[in-house]
Scaffold this motif. Structure first.
Motif, short mmCIF file in Angstrom:
data_model
loop_
_atom_site.label_atom_id
_atom_site.label_comp_id
_atom_site.label_asym_id
_atom_site.label_seq_id
_atom_site.Cartn_x
_atom_site.Cartn_y
_atom_site.Cartn_z
N HIS A 180 42.03 37.09 33.07
CA HIS A 180 43.25 36.47 33.59
C HIS A 180 42.92 35.21 34.41
O HIS A 180 43.65 34.22 34.34
CB HIS A 180 44.02 37.47 34.45
CG HIS A 180 44.84 38.44 33.67
ND1 HIS A 180 45.85 38.04 32.82
CD2 HIS A 180 44.81 39.81 33.61
CE1 HIS A 180 46.41 39.11 32.27
NE2 HIS A 180 45.80 40.19 32.73
N THR A 181 41.84 35.26 35.16
CA THR A 181 41.45 34.10 35.97
C THR A 181 41.10 32.91 35.09
O THR A 181 41.53 31.77 35.34
CB THR A 181 40.24 34.46 36.86
OG1 THR A 181 40.60 35.55 37.71
CG2 THR A 181 39.83 33.27 37.71
N GLY A 218 44.23 31.57 33.47
CA GLY A 218 44.99 30.81 34.45
C GLY A 218 44.43 29.41 34.65
O GLY A 218 45.18 28.42 34.73
N GLU A 219 43.11 29.32 34.71
CA GLU A 219 42.47 28.01 34.87
C GLU A 219 42.77 27.11 33.68
O GLU A 219 43.02 25.91 33.84
CB GLU A 219 40.96 28.20 35.04
CG GLU A 219 40.21 26.89 35.27
CD GLU A 219 38.71 27.09 35.39
OE1 GLU A 219 37.98 26.09 35.37
OE2 GLU A 219 38.27 28.26 35.49
N ALA A 261 49.82 29.43 34.70
CA ALA A 261 48.54 29.60 35.40
C ALA A 261 48.71 30.55 36.59
O ALA A 261 47.90 31.46 36.80
CB ALA A 261 48.04 28.24 35.88
N ASP A 262 49.78 30.33 37.36
CA ASP A 262 50.03 31.18 38.53
C ASP A 262 50.28 32.63 38.12
O ASP A 262 49.82 33.57 38.79
CB ASP A 262 51.23 30.64 39.31
CG ASP A 262 51.52 31.48 40.55
OD1 ASP A 262 50.69 31.48 41.48
OD2 ASP A 262 52.58 32.14 40.58
N HIS A 304 49.04 34.29 35.57
CA HIS A 304 47.79 34.96 35.23
C HIS A 304 46.91 35.17 36.47
O HIS A 304 46.23 36.20 36.59
CB HIS A 304 47.03 34.18 34.16
CG HIS A 304 47.56 34.42 32.78
ND1 HIS A 304 47.22 35.54 32.04
CD2 HIS A 304 48.41 33.71 32.01
CE1 HIS A 304 47.84 35.49 30.87
NE2 HIS A 304 48.56 34.39 30.82
N HIS A 305 46.93 34.22 37.40
CA HIS A 305 46.17 34.41 38.63
C HIS A 305 46.76 35.57 39.44
O HIS A 305 46.00 36.34 40.06
CB HIS A 305 46.16 33.12 39.46
CG HIS A 305 45.27 32.07 38.89
ND1 HIS A 305 45.57 30.72 38.92
CD2 HIS A 305 44.07 32.16 38.26
CE1 HIS A 305 44.60 30.03 38.35
NE2 HIS A 305 43.69 30.88 37.94
N GLN A 306 48.07 35.71 39.43
CA GLN A 306 48.70 36.84 40.12
C GLN A 306 48.31 38.16 39.46
O GLN A 306 48.06 39.17 40.15
CB GLN A 306 50.22 36.67 40.12
CG GLN A 306 50.75 35.55 41.00
CD GLN A 306 50.50 35.79 42.48
OE1 GLN A 306 50.39 36.94 42.93
NE2 GLN A 306 50.41 34.73 43.25
N ALA A 312 45.55 38.74 37.88
CA ALA A 312 44.16 38.99 38.26
C ALA A 312 44.09 39.61 39.65
O ALA A 312 43.34 40.58 39.88
CB ALA A 312 43.36 37.69 38.22
#
Length: 208
Positions: free
Chosen positions: A163-164, A167-168, A179-180, A182-184, A186
């Motif tokens: 996910h990180t 997101g990148e 992106a946000d 997928h970072h959430q 993670a």
């Protein structure tokens, strides 16, 4: 690949152990060219012993090792060629080795290695600026990692890593909302893992 030979590789473990540890020594010394040379010698020897089209799942990790070294040397396209070959070998063994030896193997471990291969291909594409290709392979790796351990698979740390990376990529592609998201996701995976770990540490130890 035509004329594929599925082989037992009777002396493979001894060969693999020696060459793998020689290459690892060079990798630890950051002598990547020497490590690559050792692996290529092993490839040449394996082909002379078992034939060009010999297929065995242990080759998967071997080709991945070569791909990793190529990527460390900045040859991401060449590295991805070896990683893709590792995937081809894995798929051929799954298709052709419907035998007792395959049923006794560890399919979950095979899936884990295959998901790592997709991840490495994605990283290579990312390094070359091929964001859409990188995204495709990262999503494949993510799907496999979510399935690898049943219901708990989605809470594996490697799922958070996928996910990180995704997101990148979305951030680089100009999609900050995705992106946000997928970072959430993670962070949620890592948070749940942390809570589980804390709960396990706090569980009372039964007294016998």
């Amino acid at each position: 690949v035509t004329g594929v030979q599925t082989c037992a590789l009777p002396i493979w473990p001894d060969l693999a152990y020696i060459y793998d540890h020689m290459a690892k020594c060079y990798r630890d010394l950051d002598q990547q060219v020497d490590a690559l040379e050792i692996n290529l010698k092993f490839l040449e020897l394996s082909e002379s012993l078992y034939g060009l089209n010999a297929v065995h799942r242990d080759f998967v990790q071997f080709y991945n090792n070569i791909g990793n070294i190529c990527s460390r040397l900045g040859e991401h396209d060449l590295g991805n060629l070896y990683h893709n070959h590792a995937i081809d070998i894995h798929n051929q063994t799954v298709d052709q080795e419907n035998t007792r030896s395959y049923r006794l193997s560890k399919p979950a471990r095979d899936v884990e290695h295959l998901s790592d291969t997709y991840h490495l291909i994605a990283v290579g594409h990312h390094q070359n600026g091929n964001h859409r290709e990188a995204l495709k392979y990262h999503k494949q790796a993510l799907a496999m990692r979510c399935q690898r351990s049943g219901p708990k698979g989605k809470e594996h740390p490697r799922v958070a890593m996928s996910h990180t990376y995704i997101g990148e990529l979305y951030l680089n592609m100009g999609d900050p909302c995705e992106a946000d998201r997928h970072h959430q996701l993670a962070l949620e995976v890592l948070h749940r893992r942390s809570e589980e770990h804390t709960s396990e540490l706090q569980s009372p130890v039964p007294i016998s």
